[in-house]
Design an enzyme around this catalytic site. Structure first.
Site, PDB file in Angstrom:
ATOM      1  N   SER A  91     -84.113  39.590  31.097  1.00 36.67           N
ATOM      2  CA  SER A  91     -83.227  38.453  31.347  1.00 36.67           C
ATOM      3  C   SER A  91     -84.014  37.172  31.542  1.00 36.67           C
ATOM      4  O   SER A  91     -85.128  37.189  32.058  1.00 36.67           O
ATOM      5  CB  SER A  91     -82.373  38.694  32.591  1.00 36.67           C
ATOM      6  OG  SER A  91     -81.558  37.561  32.825  1.00 36.67           O
ATOM      7  N   LYS A 131     -79.090  46.101  33.272  1.00 35.70           N
ATOM      8  CA  LYS A 131     -79.026  44.802  32.571  1.00 35.70           C
ATOM      9  C   LYS A 131     -77.592  44.492  32.143  1.00 35.70           C
ATOM     10  O   LYS A 131     -77.154  43.330  32.199  1.00 35.70           O
ATOM     11  CB  LYS A 131     -79.974  44.814  31.356  1.00 35.70           C
ATOM     12  CG  LYS A 131     -79.881  43.551  30.496  1.00 35.70           C
ATOM     13  CD  LYS A 131     -80.230  42.293  31.295  1.00 35.70           C
ATOM     14  CE  LYS A 131     -80.439  41.020  30.520  1.00 35.70           C
ATOM     15  NZ  LYS A 131     -79.517  40.577  29.561  1.00 35.70           N
ATOM     16  N   HIS A 190     -75.836  43.367  35.171  1.00 34.60           N
ATOM     17  CA  HIS A 190     -76.365  42.017  35.452  1.00 34.60           C
ATOM     18  C   HIS A 190     -75.582  40.999  34.625  1.00 34.60           C
ATOM     19  O   HIS A 190     -75.145  39.959  35.118  1.00 34.60           O
ATOM     20  CB  HIS A 190     -77.860  41.972  35.104  1.00 34.60           C
ATOM     21  CG  HIS A 190     -78.442  40.596  34.947  1.00 34.60           C
ATOM     22  ND1 HIS A 190     -78.192  39.797  33.845  1.00 34.60           N
ATOM     23  CD2 HIS A 190     -79.239  39.861  35.746  1.00 34.60           C
ATOM     24  CE1 HIS A 190     -78.812  38.647  33.984  1.00 34.60           C
ATOM     25  NE2 HIS A 190     -79.457  38.661  35.127  1.00 34.60           N
ATOM     26  N   ASN A 191     -75.413  41.298  33.351  1.00 36.65           N
ATOM     27  CA  ASN A 191     -74.703  40.362  32.484  1.00 36.65           C
ATOM     28  C   ASN A 191     -73.232  40.241  32.856  1.00 36.65           C
ATOM     29  O   ASN A 191     -72.648  39.159  32.734  1.00 36.65           O
ATOM     30  CB  ASN A 191     -74.837  40.787  31.016  1.00 36.65           C
ATOM     31  CG  ASN A 191     -76.184  40.383  30.443  1.00 36.65           C
ATOM     32  OD1 ASN A 191     -77.144  40.209  31.178  1.00 36.65           O
ATOM     33  ND2 ASN A 191     -76.270  40.238  29.138  1.00 36.65           N
ATOM     34  N   GLU A 236     -73.206  37.948  35.554  1.00 41.05           N
ATOM     35  CA  GLU A 236     -73.488  36.630  34.929  1.00 41.05           C
ATOM     36  C   GLU A 236     -72.196  36.025  34.352  1.00 41.05           C
ATOM     37  O   GLU A 236     -71.894  34.846  34.572  1.00 41.05           O
ATOM     38  CB  GLU A 236     -74.535  36.858  33.831  1.00 41.05           C
ATOM     39  CG  GLU A 236     -74.789  35.724  32.870  1.00 41.05           C
ATOM     40  CD  GLU A 236     -75.740  36.172  31.726  1.00 41.05           C
ATOM     41  OE1 GLU A 236     -76.828  36.694  32.024  1.00 41.05           O
ATOM     42  OE2 GLU A 236     -75.380  36.002  30.547  1.00 41.05           O
TER      43      GLU A 236
HETATM   44  C1  6PG Z   1     -79.985  36.978  30.046  1.00 42.18           C
HETATM   45  C2  6PG Z   1     -78.731  36.779  29.258  1.00 42.18           C
HETATM   46  C3  6PG Z   1     -78.997  37.062  27.827  1.00 42.18           C
HETATM   47  C4  6PG Z   1     -77.904  36.546  26.924  1.00 42.18           C
HETATM   48  C5  6PG Z   1     -76.882  37.563  26.605  1.00 42.18           C
HETATM   49  C6  6PG Z   1     -75.470  37.274  26.965  1.00 42.18           C
HETATM   50  O1  6PG Z   1     -79.902  37.726  31.001  1.00 42.18           O
HETATM   51  O2  6PG Z   1     -80.989  36.374  29.689  1.00 42.18           O
HETATM   52  O3  6PG Z   1     -77.717  37.618  29.706  1.00 42.18           O
HETATM   53  O4  6PG Z   1     -79.281  38.407  27.715  1.00 42.18           O
HETATM   54  O5  6PG Z   1     -77.465  35.313  27.221  1.00 42.18           O
HETATM   55  O6  6PG Z   1     -77.069  37.728  25.263  1.00 42.18           O
HETATM   56  O7  6PG Z   1     -74.899  36.555  25.973  1.00 42.18           O
HETATM   57  P1  6PG Z   1     -73.378  36.477  25.576  1.00 42.18           P
HETATM   58  O8  6PG Z   1     -72.794  35.489  26.518  1.00 42.18           O
HETATM   59  O9  6PG Z   1     -73.452  35.979  24.178  1.00 42.18           O
HETATM   60  O10 6PG Z   1     -72.765  37.820  25.647  1.00 42.18           O
END
Ligand code: 6PG
Length: 465
Positions: free
Chosen positions: A126, A180, A183-184, A187
């Site tokens: 990330s 991960k 995590h996303n 995010e």
């Molecule tokens: C990170 C991000 C990175 C990326 C993803 C999510 O942790 O650096 O999560 O992995 O931005 O691809 O992107 P999307 O918003 O396109 O799903």
């Protein structure tokens, strides 16, 4: 150059791949880079990097047992890269998938490759392109042995939090990619929460991006201090070089996704865990993409937004309410990780995971650093009633309620902020409303219910129908 001399190989030299390679080289490692496109290998002006378009020459150049990072799009492209690479490798070599792979694919790949005598590390990275270059957060999964071998390089290139490396082995097989993914998901929820605040300020209170920048700068403090809040302030300040207008006012309001947010929701559903905050973020992204339809519906009904004066938005409420929402997003994400850990017997240590998130990654900030400092064994589900969350929520929930009411009264959708409130209110209600659902299910399908006054299951109501 003699064969077998380079420290590590990297396959797939896009922006992320190139940046990871440069990061490795800055840390004193020699890197063999492979790409079929010679263009991608041009301008590699670092003495630690050697480019190859020939696969055999590439693999032969790497020290045995080899470690090869693969940086290609997840899914079929990765399977193809692994299939192409394998005949050139020998047992004991380690393949490291540094993409955003679905963790179920990683599980399968790790098991298949282990059978053939290869190590496979599914590695969540990330921090975007800049993180890859200067220090990402690294969430690895795979055998302890594979980690022990790759760890010196991975810990060297990772971000540092007060000198501690933000790279770690999360657990066996696909634990790294699972962590991960979640995590996303967190995010997505945090990003949408900030977008909700943006909508409230822009559409309700008539803030311009320039008005918002100092406000976001103020909000980027205390437990809210974070990477995402920091970039938000910067985004608000940025002007479009072509038109001189605020960049935000030029960017089309349509957001896509590559899959990890959706996977978080699916994983959570499969694990029986609530995930309404990432689902709310997905809802917002999906509706955002239907921009033609949105225009038609606004034409048909009007936007309904009348607006309010800037004084109606209390900055203290905004701060405390947003913090409550952010804290609930972490709570929800960590519970999904805890459930995954139980499901696959991974014994994941949540504070160790939070430690990896303290720097380099998109969700880094004070909140996650404070979670990382909690004692183990750490119970994510119960953290909400611990002193740290109690302090945040006691102040933040009433504030969040006022903000959400302000937005909803004016017709401004704030799906993650209102979702955070719903999540909290549902959870603080000891006697919920699912007895009505059970009655309905029994009424039309004789599904049976439990009674409060007797033990056992399978009771039925005296329904007339
Ligand atoms: C990170 C991000 C990175 C990326 C993803 C999510 O942790 O650096 O999560 O992995 O931005 O691809 O992107 P999307 O918003 O396109 O799903």
């Amino acid at each position: 150059m003699a064969n077998g001399q380079l420290d590590i190989g990297l396959m797939g030299v896009g922006v992320m791949g190139r940046n990871l390679a440069l990061n490795l080289a800055d840390n004193g490692y020699t890197v063999a880079l492979f790409d079929t496109d010679p263009e991608k290998l041009s301008g590699l002006d670092h003495p630690g990097l050697t480019g190859f378009t020939d696969l055999s020459a590439f693999t032969v150049s790497i020290r045995i047992p080899r470690a090869v990072i693969i940086m290609v799009p997840a899914g079929a492209a990765l399977d193809m890269a692994v299939d192409t690479l394998l005949p050139e490798l020998q047992t004991g070599d380690i393949l490291i998938d540094a993409g955003n792979s679905n963790h179920h694919d990683t599980k399968r790949r790790e098991a298949e490759l282990a059978q053939q005598g290869f190590e496979f590390i599914g590695m969540g990275v990330s921090g975007g392109a800049e993180g890859a270059r200067k220090g990402p957060a690294i969430m690895a999964g795979g055998s302890q042995q594979a980690w022990n071998r790759a760890a010196p390089m991975l810990t060297a290139i990772a971000a540092k939090y007060h000198g501690e490396s933000c790279a770690g082995r999360m657990g066996p097989d696909s634990a790294g990619h699972f962590v991960k993914t979640i995590h996303n998901g967190i995010e997505y929820a945090l990003m949408q929460m900030i977008a909700d605040v943006y909508a409230l300020l822009r559409d309700g209170a008539g803030y311009t991006p320039a008005d918002m920048a100092p406000l976001f700068a103020d909000l980027n403090s205390g437990y809210r201090h974070s990477y995402l809040m920091g970039i938000t302030e910067e985004i608000c300040r940025t002007l479009d070089p072509e038109t001189g207008r605020p960049m935000l006012d030029i960017i089309l309001d349509r957001a896509a996704q590559k899959g990890t947010g959706r996977w978080t929701a699916l994983e959570a559903q499969d694990l029986g865990q609530p995930a309404n905050l990432v689902e709310a973020a997905l809802l917002a992204r999906a509706v955002s993409s239907q921009d033609g339809l949105r225009r038609e519906i606004e034409d048909a009904f009007g936007s309904g937004i009348t607006g309010f004066d800037q004084g109606s938005v209390s900055k203290d409420d905004l701060g405390a309410g947003l913090l409550a929402g952010m804290a609930l997003a972490f709570w929800q994400g960590l519970q999904v990780i805890e459930a995954g850990s139980r499901e696959w017997n991974w014994d994941l240590k949540l504070t160790e995971i939070a430690k990896v998130w303290r720097a380099g990654c998109i969700i880094s900030g004070e909140l996650v650093s404070t979670i990382a400092a909690q004692d183990e064994p750490f119970d994510a589900t119960r953290m909400i009633t611990g002193p740290f969350y109690k302090e945040i929520l006691n102040e933040g929930i009433p504030a969040l309620r006022r903000i959400v009411i302000l937005a909803l009264q004016d017709g401004i959708a704030v799906p993650t902020l209102s979702g955070a409130l719903a999540l909290f209110d549902l959870n603080r209600t000891a006697r919920g409303s699912a007895n009505m659902l059970q009655a309905q299910r029994d009424f039309f399908g004789q599904h049976g219910f439990e009674r409060m006054d007797k033990e056992g299951r399978g009771y039925h109501g005296p329904w007339a129908g």
